[in-house]
Design a protein around this motif. Structure first.
Motif, PDB file in Angstrom:
ATOM      1  N   THR A 185       5.334 -23.340  35.433  1.00 58.98           N
ATOM      2  CA  THR A 185       4.908 -21.991  35.016  1.00 58.98           C
ATOM      3  C   THR A 185       3.501 -21.675  35.529  1.00 58.98           C
ATOM      4  O   THR A 185       2.839 -20.765  35.033  1.00 58.98           O
ATOM      5  N   GLY A 186       3.055 -22.423  36.510  1.00 57.33           N
ATOM      6  CA  GLY A 186       1.782 -22.088  37.134  1.00 57.33           C
ATOM      7  C   GLY A 186       0.547 -22.586  36.409  1.00 57.33           C
ATOM      8  O   GLY A 186      -0.533 -22.042  36.629  1.00 57.33           O
ATOM      9  N   SER A 187       0.680 -23.598  35.564  1.00 58.98           N
ATOM     10  CA  SER A 187      -0.547 -24.214  35.035  1.00 58.98           C
ATOM     11  C   SER A 187      -0.285 -25.641  34.553  1.00 58.98           C
ATOM     12  O   SER A 187       0.863 -26.021  34.286  1.00 58.98           O
ATOM     13  N   PHE A 188      -1.382 -26.388  34.416  1.00 57.77           N
ATOM     14  CA  PHE A 188      -1.285 -27.792  33.966  1.00 57.77           C
ATOM     15  C   PHE A 188      -0.728 -27.884  32.551  1.00 57.77           C
ATOM     16  O   PHE A 188      -0.305 -28.951  32.109  1.00 57.77           O
ATOM     17  N   LYS A 189      -0.719 -26.757  31.835  1.00 61.25           N
ATOM     18  CA  LYS A 189      -0.237 -26.757  30.452  1.00 61.25           C
ATOM     19  C   LYS A 189       1.199 -27.266  30.367  1.00 61.25           C
ATOM     20  O   LYS A 189       1.620 -27.747  29.316  1.00 61.25           O
ATOM     21  N   ASP A 190       1.960 -27.142  31.452  1.00 57.95           N
ATOM     22  CA  ASP A 190       3.370 -27.552  31.433  1.00 57.95           C
ATOM     23  C   ASP A 190       3.532 -29.032  31.090  1.00 57.95           C
ATOM     24  O   ASP A 190       4.541 -29.434  30.511  1.00 57.95           O
ATOM     25  N   ARG A 191       2.541 -29.832  31.449  1.00 58.11           N
ATOM     26  CA  ARG A 191       2.609 -31.260  31.086  1.00 58.11           C
ATOM     27  C   ARG A 191       2.638 -31.406  29.568  1.00 58.11           C
ATOM     28  O   ARG A 191       3.459 -32.131  29.008  1.00 58.11           O
ATOM     29  N   GLY A 192       1.710 -30.700  28.910  1.00 58.94           N
ATOM     30  CA  GLY A 192       1.625 -30.787  27.457  1.00 58.94           C
ATOM     31  C   GLY A 192       2.820 -30.141  26.783  1.00 58.94           C
ATOM     32  O   GLY A 192       3.377 -30.680  25.812  1.00 58.94           O
ATOM     33  N   SER A 193       3.242 -28.997  27.315  1.00 60.87           N
ATOM     34  CA  SER A 193       4.363 -28.277  26.696  1.00 60.87           C
ATOM     35  C   SER A 193       5.648 -29.088  26.767  1.00 60.87           C
ATOM     36  O   SER A 193       6.434 -29.103  25.821  1.00 60.87           O
ATOM     37  N   ALA A 194       5.882 -29.746  27.915  1.00 63.60           N
ATOM     38  CA  ALA A 194       7.115 -30.520  28.074  1.00 63.60           C
ATOM     39  C   ALA A 194       7.209 -31.577  26.977  1.00 63.60           C
ATOM     40  O   ALA A 194       8.253 -31.743  26.337  1.00 63.60           O
ATOM     41  N   VAL A 195       6.104 -32.276  26.723  1.00 58.80           N
ATOM     42  CA  VAL A 195       6.128 -33.348  25.717  1.00 58.80           C
ATOM     43  C   VAL A 195       6.176 -32.746  24.305  1.00 58.80           C
ATOM     44  O   VAL A 195       6.976 -33.181  23.462  1.00 58.80           O
ATOM     45  N   ALA A 196       5.360 -31.738  24.047  1.00 56.75           N
ATOM     46  CA  ALA A 196       5.304 -31.172  22.681  1.00 56.75           C
ATOM     47  C   ALA A 196       6.635 -30.518  22.300  1.00 56.75           C
ATOM     48  O   ALA A 196       7.141 -30.724  21.185  1.00 56.75           O
ATOM     49  N   VAL A 197       7.232 -29.757  23.221  1.00 55.94           N
ATOM     50  CA  VAL A 197       8.505 -29.091  22.885  1.00 55.94           C
ATOM     51  C   VAL A 197       9.629 -30.134  22.789  1.00 55.94           C
ATOM     52  O   VAL A 197      10.489 -30.049  21.907  1.00 55.94           O
ATOM     53  N   SER A 198       9.592 -31.136  23.658  1.00 56.43           N
ATOM     54  CA  SER A 198      10.597 -32.213  23.558  1.00 56.43           C
ATOM     55  C   SER A 198      10.521 -32.883  22.190  1.00 56.43           C
ATOM     56  O   SER A 198      11.535 -33.153  21.542  1.00 56.43           O
ATOM     57  N   LYS A 199       9.300 -33.141  21.738  1.00 48.86           N
ATOM     58  CA  LYS A 199       9.125 -33.824  20.448  1.00 48.86           C
ATOM     59  C   LYS A 199       9.568 -32.903  19.304  1.00 48.86           C
ATOM     60  O   LYS A 199      10.218 -33.357  18.353  1.00 48.86           O
ATOM     61  N   ALA A 200       9.233 -31.627  19.400  1.00 45.74           N
ATOM     62  CA  ALA A 200       9.635 -30.675  18.357  1.00 45.74           C
ATOM     63  C   ALA A 200      11.167 -30.666  18.239  1.00 45.74           C
ATOM     64  O   ALA A 200      11.720 -30.677  17.141  1.00 45.74           O
ATOM     65  N   LEU A 201      11.842 -30.710  19.389  1.00 45.28           N
ATOM     66  CA  LEU A 201      13.317 -30.745  19.385  1.00 45.28           C
ATOM     67  C   LEU A 201      13.820 -32.007  18.691  1.00 45.28           C
ATOM     68  O   LEU A 201      14.748 -31.952  17.874  1.00 45.28           O
TER      69      LEU A 201
END
Ligand SMILES: Cc1ncc(COP(=O)(O)O)c(C=O)c1O
Ligand SMILES: [Zn+2]
Length: 362
Positions: A89-105
Motif C-alpha cells: 500500500t505504498g508504505s513501511f506500515k504494511d509490515r506492521g499491519s500484516a502482523v497486527a491484522v493477522s494476530k487480530a484474526l
C-alpha cells in the motif's frame, strides 16, 4: 514459542493470549517478550521469510516486505536507499499491519479500528480487506484527499476528526465487542512486523550498516529497528546496533524536545504523515536512540522540499514525510555525524503516488 505481554512502564506481565492494547494496571504501552526465539529462513520472498521470529501466522498478507535496497551513488559510495515505499500500500506500515491484522484474526476479531494521519489507515484498511474483516479508520480532516479516498475505496469506514489527537481519542472510545483497537503507536504486534526490517537489511547487505537514517513520529519504525537489531544480538548473529538517526518534522518533534529541549518554528505543512504530538512510546524511543549512539534531528519544510524535489528528479517517487530522511542525512554529513564513506541506509518510507494532486500545487 511462548509469548507474553510486558508493560514497558510498570513491568506487569501476562500471557499474550488475547487482544490487549495497553497495560490493564497502569495504562502504559505493552511490549512482547518472546521465549525461545530462533532464526531459520524459509523460501518466501516477503516479510514471512522470517516467520520463525514473528509471533503470528501469516493470515493477512499482501506480499509485504523484501523491498529493494539500492545503492545511492549520488550520495556516497556506501549509501543505500531502502525502498519501503514499494510495499503493497505504498508504505513501511504494511509490515506492521500484516502482523497486527493477522494476530487480530487469530484472536477472533471481526472489526479493526485505527487512527492515523493516512498511511497506517490505508494499510490497515487494505489488510482488513485481504482478511475479509471490517475496518474503521479515524483520520484528521485535513489528511490528504487522496489518502482519504483510498481508505474508502478499500471498503473501510472513514471517520474524519477535527485533529490528529482527536482522531486517536475517538478511535479508542469507539471500540465495541469483537472489535480491536489496532492503534499502531501502541500496538506491540505492529512492532513485530516493523522489526523485520533489521533482519532484512542484514540479509540483503550481508552485514549491518554503521548507521540508519529514517523519519520518526510515533516511533514504530525506530522501535522496530531497535527491537530487531537487539534480537539479532541476543541470537548471537551480530554484535552491535547501527547508529539510529531519527528525523522529525518541525512542530511535531517530541523526541527531539525530550532529548535536546525546545524546538520553535512553524509546524510542518508538508510532512503530514509525521504529525503525532504525544507518542505513547516516547521513553522507549529515547532509549533506542541513546542505546544505539544515534541522535534525533529536526528538518524544516524548506529543507524537506529541496530533498523531495531532488529525489523526484532522480526518479524516486516518495512522499514529503519520506524525503525528510534525505534532508536529515545531508545535515548529518554537514555536521560530521556521518562521513561519506560510512555504510549508511536511508529508509524511504512512503510513496509519492498518493501525492500527485499535491505535487502540482507546489
Ligand atoms: C511515510 C511515513 N514515514 C514515516 C512515518 C513515521 O513512522 P512512525 O510514526 O512509526 O515513527 C510515517 C507515519 O505515519 C509515515 O506515514
Ligand atoms: Zn503497566
Amino acid at each position: 514459542m511462548r509469548v507474553l505481554y510486558r508493560c514497558s512502564r510498570c513491568g506487569y506481565i501476562t500471557e499474550a493470549s488475547s487482544w490487549i492494547w495497553k497495560c490493564p494496571k497502569c495504562g502504559g504501552p505493552l511490549d512482547l517478550v518472546i521465549d525461545g526465539l530462533r532464526l531459520t529462513l524459509n523460501e518466501r520472498r516477503d516479510l514471512w521469510r522470517f516467520s520463525s521470529v514473528i509471533p503470528a501466522r501469516p493470515l493477512a498478507s499482501l506480499g509485504e516486505g523484501f523491498t529493494p535496497l539500492i545503492k545511492a551513488d549520488f550520495l556516497g559510495s556506501n549509501t543505500y536507499l531502502k525502498l519501503e515505499y514499494l510495499n503493497p500500500t505504498g508504505s513501511f506500515k504494511d509490515r506492521g499491519s500484516a502482523v497486527a491484522v493477522s494476530k487480530a484474526l487469530e484472536f477472533g476479531v471481526r472489526t479493526v479500528i485505527e487512527d492515523s494521519s493516512g498511511n497506517a489507515g490505508i494499510s490497515i484498511a487494505a489488510y482488513a480487506a485481504a482478511a475479509g474483516i471490517k475496518a474503521r479508520i479515524y483520520v484528521p480532516k485535513d489528511a490528504p484527499e487522496g489518502k482519504k479516498s483510498l481508505i474508502k475505496s478499500l471498503g473501510a469506514e472513514l471517520i474524519e476528526a477535527p485533529s490528529r489527537a482527536e482522531a486517536s481519542k475517538m478511535a479508542v472510545e469507539s471500540v465495541g465487542p469483537n472489535e480491536a483497537y489496532i492503534g499502531h503507536a501502541w500496538n506491540p504486534w505492529f512492532i513485530q512486523g516493523t522489526k523485520i526490517l533489521a533482519y532484512e537489511l542484514l540479509d540483503q547487505l550481508g552485514h549491518i550498516p554503521s548507521a540508519i537514517v529514517f523519519p520518526a513520529s510515533a516511533g514504530t519504525l525506530l522501535l522496530g529497528l531497535w527491537v530487531g537489531f537487539n534480537e539479532l544480538i541476543s541470537l548471537n548473529i551480530v554484535n552491535k546496533i547501527p547508529r539510529l538517526y531519527a528525523i522529525q518534522a518541525q512542530g511535531f518533534a517530541s523526541l527531539y524536545e525530550r532529548m535536546h529541549g525546545g524546538n520553535s518554528g512553524e509546524p510542518t505543512k508538508l510532512a503530514d504523515a509525521l504529525r503525532v504530538s504525544n507518542p505513547p512510546r516516547l521513553e522507549q524511543m529515547v532509549s533506542a536512540i541513546r542505546d544505539s549512539k544515534g541522535d534525533v534531528l529536526v528538518v524544516t519544510d524548506d529543507e524537506l522540499l529541496q530533498s523531495w524535489k531532488s529525489l523526484l528528479r532522480r526518479g524516486i517517487i516518495v512522499e514529503p514525510s519520506s524525503a525528510i530522511a534525505l534532508s536529515g542525512y545531508i545535515k548529518l554529513l554537514n555536521t560530521s555525524y556521518l562521513s561519506k564513506d560510512e555504510d549508511v541506509v536511508i529508509i524511504l518510507t512512503g510513496s509519492g503516488l498518493k501525492y500527485i494532486d499535491i505535487m502540482s500545487k507546489i
